[in-house]
Write a protein that holds these residues in place. Sequence first.
Motif, PDB file in Angstrom:
ATOM      1  N   MET A   1      -7.703  -0.322  10.304  1.00  0.00           N
ATOM      2  CA  MET A   1      -7.203   0.724  10.212  1.00  0.00           C
ATOM      3  C   MET A   1      -5.759   0.440   9.968  1.00  0.00           C
ATOM      4  O   MET A   1      -5.461  -0.101   9.151  1.00  0.00           O
ATOM      5  CB  MET A   1      -6.637   1.157  11.376  1.00  0.00           C
ATOM      6  N   LYS A   2      -5.854  -1.352   9.605  1.00  0.00           N
ATOM      7  CA  LYS A   2      -4.200  -2.277   9.355  1.00  0.00           C
ATOM      8  C   LYS A   2      -4.437  -1.919   8.027  1.00  0.00           C
ATOM      9  O   LYS A   2      -3.809  -2.108   6.793  1.00  0.00           O
ATOM     10  CB  LYS A   2      -4.506  -4.014   9.982  1.00  0.00           C
ATOM     11  N   GLN A   3      -5.778  -2.649   7.195  1.00  0.00           N
ATOM     12  CA  GLN A   3      -5.972  -3.028   6.341  1.00  0.00           C
ATOM     13  C   GLN A   3      -5.669  -1.878   5.453  1.00  0.00           C
ATOM     14  O   GLN A   3      -5.199  -1.114   4.416  1.00  0.00           O
ATOM     15  CB  GLN A   3      -7.995  -3.013   6.097  1.00  0.00           C
ATOM     16  N   HIS A   4      -6.707  -0.283   5.894  1.00  0.00           N
ATOM     17  CA  HIS A   4      -6.501   0.534   5.065  1.00  0.00           C
ATOM     18  C   HIS A   4      -4.681   0.901   4.955  1.00  0.00           C
ATOM     19  O   HIS A   4      -4.359   1.642   4.202  1.00  0.00           O
ATOM     20  CB  HIS A   4      -7.006   1.733   6.211  1.00  0.00           C
ATOM     21  N   GLU A   5      -4.285   0.688   5.994  1.00  0.00           N
ATOM     22  CA  GLU A   5      -2.517   1.276   5.842  1.00  0.00           C
ATOM     23  C   GLU A   5      -2.227   0.199   4.725  1.00  0.00           C
ATOM     24  O   GLU A   5      -1.459   0.963   4.421  1.00  0.00           O
ATOM     25  CB  GLU A   5      -1.863   0.828   7.651  1.00  0.00           C
ATOM     26  N   LYS A   6      -2.104  -0.880   4.661  1.00  0.00           N
ATOM     27  CA  LYS A   6      -2.095  -2.163   3.110  1.00  0.00           C
ATOM     28  C   LYS A   6      -2.824  -1.200   2.051  1.00  0.00           C
ATOM     29  O   LYS A   6      -1.606  -1.040   1.516  1.00  0.00           O
ATOM     30  CB  LYS A   6      -2.135  -3.039   3.425  1.00  0.00           C
ATOM     31  N   ASP A   7      -3.700  -1.162   2.246  1.00  0.00           N
ATOM     32  CA  ASP A   7      -4.205  -0.061   0.962  1.00  0.00           C
ATOM     33  C   ASP A   7      -2.935   1.628   0.601  1.00  0.00           C
ATOM     34  O   ASP A   7      -2.837   1.180  -0.492  1.00  0.00           O
ATOM     35  CB  ASP A   7      -5.766   0.374   0.803  1.00  0.00           C
TER      36      ASP A   7
ATOM     37  N   LYS B   1      -0.004   1.537   1.366  1.00  0.00           N
ATOM     38  CA  LYS B   1       1.180   1.748   1.050  1.00  0.00           C
ATOM     39  C   LYS B   1       1.059   0.485  -0.643  1.00  0.00           C
ATOM     40  O   LYS B   1       1.890   1.128  -1.454  1.00  0.00           O
ATOM     41  CB  LYS B   1       2.141  -0.263   1.682  1.00  0.00           C
ATOM     42  N   GLN B   2      -0.095  -0.306  -0.895  1.00  0.00           N
ATOM     43  CA  GLN B   2       0.188  -0.496  -1.892  1.00  0.00           C
ATOM     44  C   GLN B   2      -0.601   1.306  -2.937  1.00  0.00           C
ATOM     45  O   GLN B   2       0.253   0.676  -4.028  1.00  0.00           O
ATOM     46  CB  GLN B   2      -1.255  -1.005  -1.764  1.00  0.00           C
ATOM     47  N   ARG B   3      -1.167   1.799  -2.284  1.00  0.00           N
ATOM     48  CA  ARG B   3      -1.544   2.655  -3.559  1.00  0.00           C
ATOM     49  C   ARG B   3       0.183   3.393  -3.671  1.00  0.00           C
ATOM     50  O   ARG B   3      -0.002   4.234  -4.464  1.00  0.00           O
ATOM     51  CB  ARG B   3      -2.562   3.649  -3.089  1.00  0.00           C
ATOM     52  N   GLU B   4       0.690   3.959  -1.970  1.00  0.00           N
ATOM     53  CA  GLU B   4       1.641   4.339  -2.939  1.00  0.00           C
ATOM     54  C   GLU B   4       2.581   3.659  -3.676  1.00  0.00           C
ATOM     55  O   GLU B   4       3.189   4.764  -4.443  1.00  0.00           O
ATOM     56  CB  GLU B   4       2.576   4.157  -1.116  1.00  0.00           C
ATOM     57  N   LYS B   5       2.463   2.130  -4.010  1.00  0.00           N
ATOM     58  CA  LYS B   5       3.686   1.527  -4.148  1.00  0.00           C
ATOM     59  C   LYS B   5       3.234   1.899  -5.565  1.00  0.00           C
ATOM     60  O   LYS B   5       3.510   2.123  -6.974  1.00  0.00           O
ATOM     61  CB  LYS B   5       4.015   0.014  -4.018  1.00  0.00           C
TER      62      LYS B   5
END
Length: 159
Positions: free
Chosen positions: A135-141, A143-147
């Motif tokens: 879930m943390k990795q998904h959240e990072k992904d 955020k990265q996708r959003e950027k």
Amino acid sequence: MPPVPAIDMSKMPKPPVAPKNPKDKVAMAKFEKDMEAFGKQMEAFEPQMKEYEKQVEAIMSQRAEVYEKEMAKYEIAMEKFSANMEKFNYDFNFKFGDDSKDYENSMKQYEQDMKQYELDMKQHAKDMKQHEKNMKQHEKDMKQREKEMKEMEKQNKKA
């Protein structure tokens, strides 16, 4: 207990000594006469002892009455306890069967089930930690996708 009467041991008769040779008729006759005399002398001391015995018997009879009352109470308590134990045994047999082997087998099965449950819980804890990492990795992904999406929008606006 009443005090033991004081006996003057110096006035106590001394028992005669048996002859070394029991086949000697003269010595044995003398020994028997001495024993009779000793018995008579001991009878003189008996009244003192008889009085003490009477006192002891009186006290013991009183104690016996108290003891009998206590024992009656104890017997009633034991009857109640026995009834409770019979009820307990009935309940125990009803729950676990008449044979203690049934109980032992059910306890062994319970212990095995508990060990398996512990193993399952350890595995579940590991799975939950892995899920949390995912879930943390998904959240990072995300955020990265959003950027990346914001950057693409900026580039599209410029173009």
